[in-house]
Scaffold this active site. Structure first.
Site, PDB file in Angstrom:
ATOM      1  N   TRP A   1      -8.587  -5.659  12.049  1.00 31.77           N
ATOM      2  CA  TRP A   1      -7.552  -6.021  12.078  1.00 31.77           C
ATOM      3  C   TRP A   1      -6.702  -5.821  12.664  1.00 31.77           C
ATOM      4  O   TRP A   1      -5.279  -5.550  13.543  1.00 31.77           O
ATOM      5  CB  TRP A   1      -6.551  -6.072  10.656  1.00 31.77           C
ATOM      6  CG  TRP A   1      -7.022  -5.583  10.221  1.00 31.77           C
ATOM      7  CD1 TRP A   1      -6.396  -3.695  10.326  1.00 31.77           C
ATOM      8  CD2 TRP A   1      -7.474  -4.866   9.145  1.00 31.77           C
ATOM      9  NE1 TRP A   1      -6.150  -2.986   9.358  1.00 31.77           N
ATOM     10  CE2 TRP A   1      -7.376  -3.809   8.208  1.00 31.77           C
ATOM     11  CE3 TRP A   1      -8.573  -5.659   8.266  1.00 31.77           C
ATOM     12  CZ2 TRP A   1      -8.021  -2.982   7.867  1.00 31.77           C
ATOM     13  CZ3 TRP A   1      -9.171  -4.569   7.512  1.00 31.77           C
ATOM     14  CH2 TRP A   1      -8.563  -3.479   6.729  1.00 31.77           C
TER      15      TRP A   1
ATOM     16  N   GLU B   1      -3.014  -7.178   5.977  1.00 34.09           N
ATOM     17  CA  GLU B   1      -2.151  -6.459   4.715  1.00 34.09           C
ATOM     18  C   GLU B   1      -1.665  -6.532   2.946  1.00 34.09           C
ATOM     19  O   GLU B   1      -1.577  -6.038   2.567  1.00 34.09           O
ATOM     20  CB  GLU B   1      -0.116  -6.298   5.124  1.00 34.09           C
ATOM     21  CG  GLU B   1      -0.279  -5.324   7.230  1.00 34.09           C
ATOM     22  CD  GLU B   1      -0.157  -4.150   6.313  1.00 34.09           C
ATOM     23  OE1 GLU B   1      -0.375  -3.361   4.883  1.00 34.09           O
ATOM     24  OE2 GLU B   1      -0.635  -3.126   7.288  1.00 34.09           O
TER      25      GLU B   1
ATOM     26  N   TYR C   1       7.662  -4.628   2.342  1.00 28.45           N
ATOM     27  CA  TYR C   1       7.060  -3.246   2.456  1.00 28.45           C
ATOM     28  C   TYR C   1       5.833  -4.510   3.661  1.00 28.45           C
ATOM     29  O   TYR C   1       6.157  -4.401   5.208  1.00 28.45           O
ATOM     30  CB  TYR C   1       5.599  -2.974   1.700  1.00 28.45           C
ATOM     31  CG  TYR C   1       4.420  -2.713   2.565  1.00 28.45           C
ATOM     32  CD1 TYR C   1       4.599  -1.712   2.924  1.00 28.45           C
ATOM     33  CD2 TYR C   1       2.893  -3.360   2.800  1.00 28.45           C
ATOM     34  CE1 TYR C   1       3.283  -0.491   3.822  1.00 28.45           C
ATOM     35  CE2 TYR C   1       1.929  -2.634   2.766  1.00 28.45           C
ATOM     36  CZ  TYR C   1       2.051  -2.099   3.802  1.00 28.45           C
ATOM     37  OH  TYR C   1       1.800  -1.293   4.972  1.00 28.45           O
TER      38      TYR C   1
ATOM     39  N   ASP D   1       4.093   3.043   3.079  1.00 33.04           N
ATOM     40  CA  ASP D   1       3.156   2.390   1.794  1.00 33.04           C
ATOM     41  C   ASP D   1       2.740   4.077   0.718  1.00 33.04           C
ATOM     42  O   ASP D   1       3.702   4.870   1.156  1.00 33.04           O
ATOM     43  CB  ASP D   1       1.978   2.311   2.184  1.00 33.04           C
ATOM     44  CG  ASP D   1       1.273   3.364   3.473  1.00 33.04           C
ATOM     45  OD1 ASP D   1       1.624   4.080   3.265  1.00 33.04           O
ATOM     46  OD2 ASP D   1       0.133   2.885   3.701  1.00 33.04           O
TER      47      ASP D   1
ATOM     48  N   CYS E   1      -4.129  20.433   6.357  1.00 33.50           N
ATOM     49  CA  CYS E   1      -2.669  20.721   7.280  1.00 33.50           C
ATOM     50  C   CYS E   1      -3.622  21.431   8.250  1.00 33.50           C
ATOM     51  O   CYS E   1      -2.373  21.470   9.063  1.00 33.50           O
ATOM     52  CB  CYS E   1      -1.866  21.515   6.140  1.00 33.50           C
ATOM     53  SG  CYS E   1      -1.832  21.120   4.710  1.00 33.50           S
TER      54      CYS E   1
ATOM     55  N   CYS F   1       6.008  20.933   8.643  1.00 32.59           N
ATOM     56  CA  CYS F   1       5.724  20.553   6.920  1.00 32.59           C
ATOM     57  C   CYS F   1       6.679  21.610   5.984  1.00 32.59           C
ATOM     58  O   CYS F   1       6.466  22.681   6.520  1.00 32.59           O
ATOM     59  CB  CYS F   1       4.109  20.011   6.940  1.00 32.59           C
ATOM     60  SG  CYS F   1       4.405  20.076   5.170  1.00 32.59           S
TER      61      CYS F   1
ATOM     62  N   THR G   1      -1.412  -5.726 -14.654  1.00 36.74           N
ATOM     63  CA  THR G   1      -0.401  -4.397 -14.348  1.00 36.74           C
ATOM     64  C   THR G   1       0.311  -3.769 -15.683  1.00 36.74           C
ATOM     65  O   THR G   1       1.418  -3.271 -15.460  1.00 36.74           O
ATOM     66  CB  THR G   1       0.617  -5.595 -13.766  1.00 36.74           C
ATOM     67  OG1 THR G   1      -0.256  -6.023 -12.548  1.00 36.74           O
ATOM     68  CG2 THR G   1       1.691  -4.408 -12.551  1.00 36.74           C
TER      69      THR G   1
HETATM   70  S1  SF4 Z   1       2.423  16.415   6.371  1.00 34.22           S
HETATM   71 FE1  SF4 Z   1       2.061  18.958   5.405  1.00 34.22          FE
HETATM   72  S2  SF4 Z   1       0.862  18.811   4.002  1.00 34.22           S
HETATM   73 FE2  SF4 Z   1       0.868  16.858   5.034  1.00 34.22          FE
HETATM   74  S3  SF4 Z   1      -0.940  17.355   5.999  1.00 34.22           S
HETATM   75 FE3  SF4 Z   1       0.429  17.853   7.657  1.00 34.22          FE
HETATM   76  S4  SF4 Z   1       1.368  19.934   6.836  1.00 34.22           S
HETATM   77 FE4  SF4 Z   1      -0.285  19.317   5.306  1.00 34.22          FE
END
Ligand code: SF4
Length: 362
Positions: free
Chosen positions: A31, A53, A136, A154, A213, A222, A311
């Site tokens: 989609w 969606e 959403y 989401d 990461c 992050c 639910t």
């Molecule tokens: S947003 Fe942060 S926790 Fe998520 S993958 Fe990236 S570095 Fe890692």
């Protein structure tokens, strides 16, 4: 509470970093109009975006694929879906669960055709007025199909943002804070791609367990990664246990192997779906969920007990089976042959019950 992003402040914005990553690593989804196809002039079709969606609510991308293809083959446009028979829509939906979504799908298609001249409203407020479209979905369709700068949040996006900003408030209380943070990052020029990029990052890199990461385009900013334990986020409020209800289901098999089915009432749980005759679903321990609730006398034997989580409650369903030497005089439904049974509008709980009574039925 989120910690301030100013502690890290790399020069590139979150949107720039995410979109550059998305241009190279986006998922190919049936989609989706990918960035290269957009550059060639293709635009997302609101009908397809909306259909996907709605299907993706509570369901995985892998599970949705065949259903999406089936719906588009049966009803290529919103006008086709509006003109469809509701029974056929429920049958095509069977297996996706949460059947009110299928009924609302049909009603929303009718509203688009009859109240909006066949075109989806192009903004979140107009989309929200259609049956079955909440905040959403309205935001997602407005952003992806109409390029509106809407925050789209989401479960994947919640995970990414609670980690990025080390949000210590547990879900669901953190939702307004996440939405506000996402809203500040949505770029005006590519809001739809930004939404899809964040979802893709959550689905493929910032996964619930063991996020990758090292591959993440946002790793320099992050805060959860800096603290060394991204999996701690999102924090979640302790879950309440769901109440248990009990019921009995009766799988009657005639001499030719056909099975007695009936239609559930038009309102309430699993409205309008097909089922084998079933007692009421009750939380009362003295409720009538024994063989005494059978639709007619027969040599009923207990095939097993299945669990199904709805639910608001968990159902424990005792499944009885009877092999009949002739069909009883009853007008409570119809007899479905073994060839027809998989095409019936059976909700998942009823498929489980049938498979419990007749293991090779599907
Ligand atoms: S947003 Fe942060 S926790 Fe998520 S993958 Fe990236 S570095 Fe890692």
């Amino acid at each position: 509470m989120a910690r301030s992003a100013a502690q890290s402040a790399p020069s590139e914005s979150i949107a720039d970093a995410l979109l550059a990553w998305y241009d190279r690593h986006h998922r190919e989804l049936p989609w989706r109009v990918t960035p290269d196809r957009q550059q060639a002039g293709e635009r997302a079709d609101p009908y397809r975006v909306w259909l996907s969606e709605i299907m993706l609510q509570q369901t995985t991308v892998q599970a949705v694929g065949p259903f999406y293809a089936k719906f588009l083959a049966l009803w290529p446009t919103v006008a086709d879906l509006a003109a469809a028979d509701e029974e056929d829509v429920l049958k095509a939906w069977a297996g996706l669960g949460y059947y009110s979504r299928a009924r609302n799908l049909k009603r929303a298609a009718e509203a688009v055709v009859h109240d909006h001249g066949g075109a989806f409203p192009p903004d979140a407020a107009g989309l929200r007025s259609l049956p079955g479209i909440g905040d959403y979905t309205a935001g997602a369709v407005a952003a992806i199909a109409f390029n509106r700068a809407e925050p789209v949040v989401d479960g994947n996006v919640e995970r990414v943002f609670t980690r990025l900003f080390a949000i210590e408030t547990p879900l669901p209380a953190a939702k307004p804070e996440i939405r506000r943070l996402v809203a500040t990052e949505v770029p005006d020029d590519r809001p739809g791609d930004f939404a899809q990029a964040t979802m893709d990052l959550g689905a493929t890199i910032c996964t619930p367990r063991r996020p990758s990461c090292i591959l993440c385009p946002l790793r320099d900013r992050c805060m959860a990664l800096r603290d060394g334990d991204p999996e701690r986020f999102p924090l979640k409020a302790a879950k309440k246990e769901k109440p248990v209800r009990r019921a009995a289901a009766f799988v009657a098999v005639d001499p030719a192997g056909a099975i007695l089915l009936r239609k559930r009432p038009g309102t309430g749980l699993l409205a309008g779906m097909s089922e084998v005759p079933t007692s009421e679903f009750t939380a009362r321990l003295d409720g009538d969920t024994s063989v005494d609730a059978a639709p007619f006398p027969a040599a009923w034997t207990l095939a097993g007990t299945i669990k199904h989580v709805f639910t608001h409650f968990e159902l424990r369903l005792d499944v009885y089976r009877a092999e009949l030497s002739e069909r009883p005089a009853t007008n409570i439904g119809w007899w479905s042959t073994r060839d027809d049974i998989s095409g019936e509008a059976l909700p998942t709980v009823m498929k489980k019950a049938l498979a419990c009574a007749i293991p090779d039925i599907f």
